[in-house]
Enzyme design. Structure first.
Site, PDB file in Angstrom:
ATOM      1  N   GLY A 153     -38.210   8.943   7.456  1.00  0.00           N
ATOM      2  CA  GLY A 153     -39.015   7.758   7.147  1.00  0.00           C
ATOM      3  C   GLY A 153     -38.855   6.760   8.277  1.00  0.00           C
ATOM      4  O   GLY A 153     -38.607   7.148   9.427  1.00  0.00           O
ATOM      5  N   ARG A 154     -38.951   5.481   7.930  1.00  0.00           N
ATOM      6  CA  ARG A 154     -38.874   4.435   8.958  1.00  0.00           C
ATOM      7  C   ARG A 154     -37.589   4.516   9.776  1.00  0.00           C
ATOM      8  O   ARG A 154     -37.604   4.555  11.002  1.00  0.00           O
ATOM      9  CB  ARG A 154     -38.887   3.059   8.276  1.00  0.00           C
ATOM     10  CG  ARG A 154     -40.213   2.400   8.277  1.00  0.00           C
ATOM     11  CD  ARG A 154     -40.049   0.979   7.745  1.00  0.00           C
ATOM     12  NE  ARG A 154     -41.110   0.724   6.821  1.00  0.00           N
ATOM     13  CZ  ARG A 154     -41.004   0.834   5.497  1.00  0.00           C
ATOM     14  NH1 ARG A 154     -39.866   1.146   4.941  1.00  0.00           N
ATOM     15  NH2 ARG A 154     -42.044   0.616   4.733  1.00  0.00           N
ATOM     16  N   SER A 174     -37.737  16.697   5.895  1.00  0.00           N
ATOM     17  CA  SER A 174     -38.442  15.592   5.255  1.00  0.00           C
ATOM     18  C   SER A 174     -39.483  16.149   4.304  1.00  0.00           C
ATOM     19  O   SER A 174     -39.896  17.308   4.451  1.00  0.00           O
ATOM     20  CB  SER A 174     -39.125  14.769   6.364  1.00  0.00           C
ATOM     21  OG  SER A 174     -39.812  13.683   5.833  1.00  0.00           O
ATOM     22  N   ARG A 235     -26.884   6.019   1.581  1.00  0.00           N
ATOM     23  CA  ARG A 235     -26.165   5.608   0.379  1.00  0.00           C
ATOM     24  C   ARG A 235     -25.018   6.596   0.157  1.00  0.00           C
ATOM     25  O   ARG A 235     -25.198   7.809   0.339  1.00  0.00           O
ATOM     26  CB  ARG A 235     -27.079   5.615  -0.853  1.00  0.00           C
ATOM     27  CG  ARG A 235     -28.053   4.444  -0.930  1.00  0.00           C
ATOM     28  CD  ARG A 235     -27.326   3.113  -1.127  1.00  0.00           C
ATOM     29  NE  ARG A 235     -28.226   1.981  -1.222  1.00  0.00           N
ATOM     30  CZ  ARG A 235     -28.582   1.188  -0.202  1.00  0.00           C
ATOM     31  NH1 ARG A 235     -28.101   1.410   1.013  1.00  0.00           N
ATOM     32  NH2 ARG A 235     -29.389   0.175  -0.409  1.00  0.00           N
ATOM     33  N   GLU A 264     -18.679   2.099  -3.887  1.00  0.00           N
ATOM     34  CA  GLU A 264     -18.428   0.846  -3.156  1.00  0.00           C
ATOM     35  C   GLU A 264     -18.043  -0.265  -4.106  1.00  0.00           C
ATOM     36  O   GLU A 264     -18.576  -0.316  -5.217  1.00  0.00           O
ATOM     37  CB  GLU A 264     -19.693   0.465  -2.372  1.00  0.00           C
ATOM     38  CG  GLU A 264     -19.936   1.407  -1.216  1.00  0.00           C
ATOM     39  CD  GLU A 264     -21.171   1.037  -0.409  1.00  0.00           C
ATOM     40  OE1 GLU A 264     -21.660  -0.099  -0.519  1.00  0.00           O
ATOM     41  OE2 GLU A 264     -21.632   1.907   0.330  1.00  0.00           O
ATOM     42  N   HIS A 282     -20.331  -0.951   4.995  1.00  0.00           N
ATOM     43  CA  HIS A 282     -21.766  -1.034   4.653  1.00  0.00           C
ATOM     44  C   HIS A 282     -22.418  -2.188   5.445  1.00  0.00           C
ATOM     45  O   HIS A 282     -22.955  -3.132   4.851  1.00  0.00           O
ATOM     46  CB  HIS A 282     -21.980  -1.215   3.142  1.00  0.00           C
ATOM     47  CG  HIS A 282     -23.371  -0.805   2.720  1.00  0.00           C
ATOM     48  ND1 HIS A 282     -23.668  -0.322   1.464  1.00  0.00           N
ATOM     49  CD2 HIS A 282     -24.547  -0.825   3.396  1.00  0.00           C
ATOM     50  CE1 HIS A 282     -24.965  -0.058   1.385  1.00  0.00           C
ATOM     51  NE2 HIS A 282     -25.521  -0.357   2.543  1.00  0.00           N
TER      52      HIS A 282
HETATM   53  C1  DGY Z   1     -30.267  -1.687   2.643  1.00  0.00           C
HETATM   54  O1  DGY Z   1     -30.919  -2.717   2.876  1.00  0.00           O
HETATM   55  O2  DGY Z   1     -30.566  -0.909   1.743  1.00  0.00           O
HETATM   56  C2  DGY Z   1     -29.108  -1.410   3.520  1.00  0.00           C
HETATM   57  O3  DGY Z   1     -28.256  -0.480   2.956  1.00  0.00           O
HETATM   58  C3  DGY Z   1     -28.392  -2.691   3.852  1.00  0.00           C
HETATM   59  O4  DGY Z   1     -27.405  -2.472   4.821  1.00  0.00           O
END
Ligand code: DGY
Length: 320
Positions: A153-154, A174, A235, A264, A282
């Protein structure tokens, strides 16, 4: 109208919000508990929250006036979208402004692990450098190697394009074909197994959804080359952390660079003890410009949502 913000965000976003609304911000320098979020949300029309806030149905339904939720993040796995949809509350995120910052962090981690930057820094500071040695701090070459991108993606695309200077073979995995990286980098779309088996560097750029939870588990880690490096800036739960620790401990891959963790803010002690992993808190989007851009986007989305219009970065447009 009144807005509740679960943690202080950069001033450019607050300035925009102050002109339009009465705003209340979490006064503490820490994340709020669920109870505190519910208390803060009382009587508010809008909520600006962080990826670290789990915005569940209890929170969403706790305030009947709530009309708009702006997540201060591009990922939105922290929000119960179904519960928001039931109340026809638009939810927005902050795409675009953190693309390069996140891709750059993935590269920073790739270099740090491959060239043992953190280990070398610790070694030097501990006065263990006793002179140049042929076998000291040997790492992995990057130029000319194979880069594997999971999720094009981006951010995955930006990460791929930044490989241009390193003359790499690019593989990607993808749901859809990525014309840009195929054209500019001659990237090849392959299945996950081929990507894992053939890549020297594997970087994750996928959202956390049901189908990506533990996408990288022991079986997939075992498919990777012994010299491979895994990077995760997406994530934490996309990778089975226990399996990764085992594989790193047994040196079945060269190393990993992690910006995100399964639970986290907890980072397992077993992970912290390993030399072949570089850990970040993060912070992939943590540049002054990106975090300000995120604040402005969250504010702009809030304004549109509270006007009853579709916010520019609405992630549940089906409610309109
Ligand atoms: C997000 O914006 O989802 C990123 O994980 C932030 O660092």
């Amino acid at each position: 109208m009144k807005i509740f913000i679960t943690r202080k965000i950069p001033e450019p976003g607050l300035e925009i919000l102050r002109k339009e609304y009465e705003i209340e911000i979490n006064p503490y320098d820490r994340a709020l508990t669920k109870k505190e979020i519910i208390r803060g949300l009382k009587g508010k029309d809008g909520l600006i929250c962080l990826l670290a806030d789990k915005i569940d149905a209890d929170i969403i339904n706790s305030e009947p006036k709530l009309k708009m939720i702006a997540n201060y993040a591009v990922g939105f796995d922290n929000i119960d979208i179904k519960a928001a949809n039931k109340r026809k509350i638009p939810v927005s995120n902050t795409p675009g402004v953190l693309t390069d910052a996140t891709a750059e962090m993935a590269w920073a981690l790739l270099f740090s692990v491959s060239r043992r930057i953190v280990e070398g820094d610790n070694f030097s500071r501990a006065d263990r450098f006793k002179g140049w040695a042929p076998m000291l701090m040997l790492g992995q070459d990057i130029s000319g190697k194979t880069l594997g991108i999971i999720g094009a993606g981006r951010i995955g695309t930006a990460f791929a394009l930044k490989s241009k200077g390193f003359d790499m073979k690019v593989l990607y995995c993808s749901n859809s074909k990525n014309e840009k990286i195929e054209k500019e980098l001659n990237a090849k779309k392959v299945d996950l197994e081929q990507l894992l088996r053939e890549s020297d560097f594997i970087s994750l750029h996928i959202p956390l959804i049901k189908s990506t939870h533990h996408l990288i588990s022991e079986k997939q880690l075992k498919m990777m080359k012994k010299t491979a490096v895994l990077i995760n800036t997406s994530r934490g739960p996309v990778v089975d952390e226990k399996a990764l620790i085992k594989i790193l401990k047994e040196k079945k891959i060269f190393g990993a660079g992690l910006d995100v963790y399964e639970n986290e803010p907890e980072i397992p002690d077993k992970l912290k003890k390993l030399d072949n992993v570089v850990l970040q808190p993060h912070s992939a989007s943590a540049t002054i410009a990106s975090r300000s851009g995120m604040a402005v986007l969250a504010a702009e989305n809030m304004i549109m949502g509270l006007r009853g219009e579709k916010p520019p970065n609405c992630i549940n447009p089906e409610i309109f």
